[in-house]
Structures are given as C-alpha cells and as structure tokens.
Motif scaffolding. Structure first.
Motif, short mmCIF file in Angstrom:
data_model
loop_
_atom_site.label_atom_id
_atom_site.label_comp_id
_atom_site.label_asym_id
_atom_site.label_seq_id
_atom_site.Cartn_x
_atom_site.Cartn_y
_atom_site.Cartn_z
N ARG A 39 5.59 1.44 2.86
CA ARG A 39 5.57 0.08 3.45
C ARG A 39 6.40 -0.03 4.70
O ARG A 39 6.35 -1.00 5.42
N THR B 56 -3.56 -1.13 4.91
CA THR B 56 -4.94 -1.57 4.69
C THR B 56 -5.68 -0.58 3.79
O THR B 56 -6.40 -0.98 2.87
N ARG C 178 -4.44 -0.98 0.14
CA ARG C 178 -4.96 -2.19 -0.52
C ARG C 178 -6.42 -2.00 -0.91
O ARG C 178 -6.84 -2.35 -2.01
N SER D 193 -6.65 0.38 -3.88
CA SER D 193 -6.19 -0.22 -5.13
C SER D 193 -7.26 -1.15 -5.69
O SER D 193 -7.51 -1.19 -6.89
N GLN D 194 -7.95 -1.85 -4.79
CA GLN D 194 -9.02 -2.75 -5.25
C GLN D 194 -10.24 -1.96 -5.73
O GLN D 194 -10.80 -2.25 -6.78
N LEU E 181 -0.98 -1.64 -7.07
CA LEU E 181 -0.46 -1.20 -5.79
C LEU E 181 1.07 -1.11 -5.91
O LEU E 181 1.69 -2.00 -6.49
N LEU F 28 -1.25 -8.25 -4.16
CA LEU F 28 -1.88 -8.08 -2.86
C LEU F 28 -1.27 -9.01 -1.81
O LEU F 28 -0.99 -8.61 -0.67
N SER G 14 1.96 -7.79 -0.12
CA SER G 14 1.96 -6.35 0.19
C SER G 14 2.03 -6.04 1.68
O SER G 14 1.74 -4.93 2.09
N ARG G 15 2.45 -7.00 2.51
CA ARG G 15 2.48 -6.70 3.94
C ARG G 15 3.54 -5.62 4.24
O ARG G 15 4.52 -5.50 3.51
#
Ligand code: ATP
Length: 351
Positions: A98, A111, A114, A117-118, A124, A327, A330-331
């Motif tokens: 991160r 990106t 994410r 993970s989806q 995540l 999510l 998660s930035r």
C-alpha cells in the motif's frame, strides 16, 4: 494459509505465493530498467501496468500447479462455487504493498489487487512495504524482537517494536541510502542501479576524506554525496571515492544500529532493503554485533531487494490475525510510515 502477494512501490513488479504450511515462497519479478538516469515515476508506472498481470498470472499458475482444490479450510461458499462450475480460489487472500512508494506505481498495484480480490472472492490485505522489509527478516531469522536496519533505495531507518507499533528510532534526514549512492553513480555516468557498481569499484580503492554526518539517531547523506561528486570532478580516482563513500555511509548506518541495540536492550539485528545486498555493509554490521554479543541476520538477496515474497509473508500473518481491508478503505498511501501500522499479528502477550 496461502497468500498471493503483489509488490510495486518503485521498480520491481513482483508477485509471490507464500504457502505457510510448507514455509515456501515462490516469487516472480520483472524489474524496470530506466534507459537513462534514475527511476522516472511515469515510466515505472507504465512498467507496472504492463508487467503486473504477467507476474501475477505466473504466481497464480504456480499456486494452482502445486496445490489442488481450495487453499486452506474451505469456507462453505467456496464449495458452492466449485459445484457451480467455478474453480475454488488458489489462495486465501490477496496482499499488496500500500506504500510507501511512488504514487503512480502504487495506484496500478492497488487496482490490480482490488480486482483480483473481487474476482477470486478472497479478502484484501494492505501491507506496509517497510514493515514487510522488517518482518521478512524476523521470519527468516526466527528472532523474536529484533532491531531492524532498513537500508533500501528510497529509505534508511532503524525500527524496533514497542507498545504495539514498530517505532522509527532513527532515520535519514534527506535522501534514502540507495538513492544517494545512485545519484553519485549518475554523476559519474554509470547506469542504474549504482550500488553494485560502487561495491565493485570500491575493492580497488583507498580512503580519501569525505563528510560523516550522524546527529543523535539520525543521519544525512546529501553532504557526503555532494562532496563525493566534487572529489570525482577534482580528479580523485573513482575507486577511491567509491571506497570512501562505502566506508562512511555504512559506518554511519552501523554506528546508529549499534546505538539502537543499546537503547532498546535488544541483542538481535536484522537487515532489510536492497542496499543490504552489499557485502561490506553486512561485514560491518556482523562485526559490530559480534563485538557486543548480539546476533545478526541478513535475509537472502531475493528477500532484501524489493520483492512480493515479503508482502505475501506479512500478508499471511495479517490475514491470520483477521487484519484485512474493506474495499472502501483500501486506497494506497505514498507516505505510509511504518509507525502508522498497528501490529495486529504478534501474540497478545508480546504486544
Ligand atoms: P524502498 O524499499 O525504499 O522502496 P527501493 O524500492 O528503491 O527502496 P530496494 O530494492 O530496496 O528498492 O533497493 C534498491 C537500491 O539498492 C538501489 O538504490 C541500488 O543501488 C541499491 N543496491 C543494490 N545492490 C546493492 C549493492 N550491492 N550495494 C549497495 N547498494 C545496492
């Protein structure tokens, strides 16, 4: 537990799978090599864009090849997915770097993480890259509460655990140690990265005077770098400048590492970061530790330079502690400091 790790803070597009039961780390990396000069953030991000899908695919392939079926204890809905014809996820979670790092690179990796993970329907995990440099040394050494010297490209600091966080005991007041060395080699006209070239040239050098700047627990590299460039421009043989640069810069890091051991009362030192591949730095640290009866551990090179293995290993610890990310939270954070991270993964009695 099996975790997919993705690293991309600067130059290394890297993916790894850590299998905790087998204590096995598979790493696939693709390095960005600037055509000239140092790392250009936009070019590095383009490299991430292009290379991350490839290294992730290779890591997931490895996960599928080495294990059949779901990663660990299958949650009920995984069975349901299998019966509906969809394959069970080859990993239990997706961990990603991160920060800290270059914003454009971090955003590509965030990106990708994410999306994966989806797609895989697994949690995540957001990993601090600096804490990962420390934890991989703790993992491979088996040390309990080491002081860590992070000697990487963009950073240089000493970390030690206290009251639920890894505290920064000392750090650079200007540039990271690797970046400082790379600036000197750019001046000399050598290609990136400069660290290994300085190490090779230093073997034939003699000492010439250069600044040595330690202030309390902090250190500074900008003065020594300007002086090194000046010496070179004045005609001092480059081998002598390289030798002296190493002696002073690594001497400074060793002095502050010793002070950190003394302050914390720890008798364990681990090394992290790409500059940790340097034999002279390791020699100085090992000698200092031997003199004070402390143990010293340097992880193998693949775990020292930027790599997704360390992200996956810490990701597994965080996942097992339930430290996953929604999510919406998660930035990425280019300035993510190690002491911002609550250490959730150590036994409660240790915290
Ligand atoms: P950070 O972890 O702070 O984001 P980074 O992404 O720049 O750092 P690392 O892989 O930790 O990357 O370190 C890269 C640095 O290591 C470069 O500056 C390079 O010159 C340096 N380096 C690599 N090998 C050696 C060596 N043998 N001696 C000294 N420095 C080295």
């Amino acid at each position: 537990t099996r975790i997919l790790g993705i690293e991309g803070t600067a130059w290394a597009a890297s993916a790894a799978v850590f299998d905790a039961a087998a204590d096995d780390v598979f790493i696939e990396s693709d390095a960005y090599q600037p055509e000239s000069g140092g790392i250009h953030p936009r070019e590095a991000a383009e490299h991430m864009h292009e290379a991350v899908p490839r290294v992730v695919e290779r890591a997931l392939e490895h996960a599928r090849e080495t294990h059949d079926g779901p990663a660990s204890e299958p949650p009920i809905d995984v069975d349901e997915r299998s019966s509906s014809g969809q394959q069970a996820a080859p990993v239990d979670a997706v961990a990603f770097s991160r920060g800290p790092g270059l914003g454009p690179c971090l955003r590509v990796v965030g990106t990708a993480a994410r999306a994966l993970s989806q797609a895989l329907e697994v949690p995540l995990v957001g990993v601090n890259h600096m804490v990962a440099h420390l934890e991989i040394g703790r993992h491979t050494s088996g040390f309990d509460a080491p002081v860590c010297l992070n000697a990487s490209g963009a950073n240089a600091h000493l970390l030690a655990y206290r009251n639920g966080r890894y505290r920064v005991l000392g750090e650079t007041m200007d540039t990271g140690v690797g970046n400082a060395i790379d600036k000197f080699t750019r001046h000399v006209g050598w290609s990136h990265p400069g660290g290994p070239k300085v190490e090779a040239a230093a073997e034939d050098g003699d000492y010439v005077d250069l600044p040595y700047v330690v202030k309390g627990m902090d250190f500074s590299f900008s003065g020594i770098m300007s002086a090194a460039k000046q010496r070179y421009d004045d005609g001092v043989p480059v081998e002598d400048v390289c030798y002296s640069l190493q002696e002073n810069v690594f001497g400074m890091l060793t002095e502050v590492s010793e002070r950190a051991l003394s302050l914390t009362g720890s008798d364990e030192l681990v090394l992290g970061g790409g500059v940790g591949q340097n034999a002279r730095l390791r020699e100085m640290l090992a000698e200092m530790c031997a003199q004070r009866g402390a143990r010293f551990h340097a992880p193998e090179p693949r775990f020292l330079r930027d790599n997704a293995g360390m992200i996956a290993v810490l990701g597994a610890k965080m996942y097992e502690a339930g430290d996953t990310l929604a999510l919406a939270d998660s930035r990425v954070d280019p300035d993510f400091r190690p002491d911002q991270v609550p250490v959730t993964w150590r036994a409660r009695s240790e915290r």
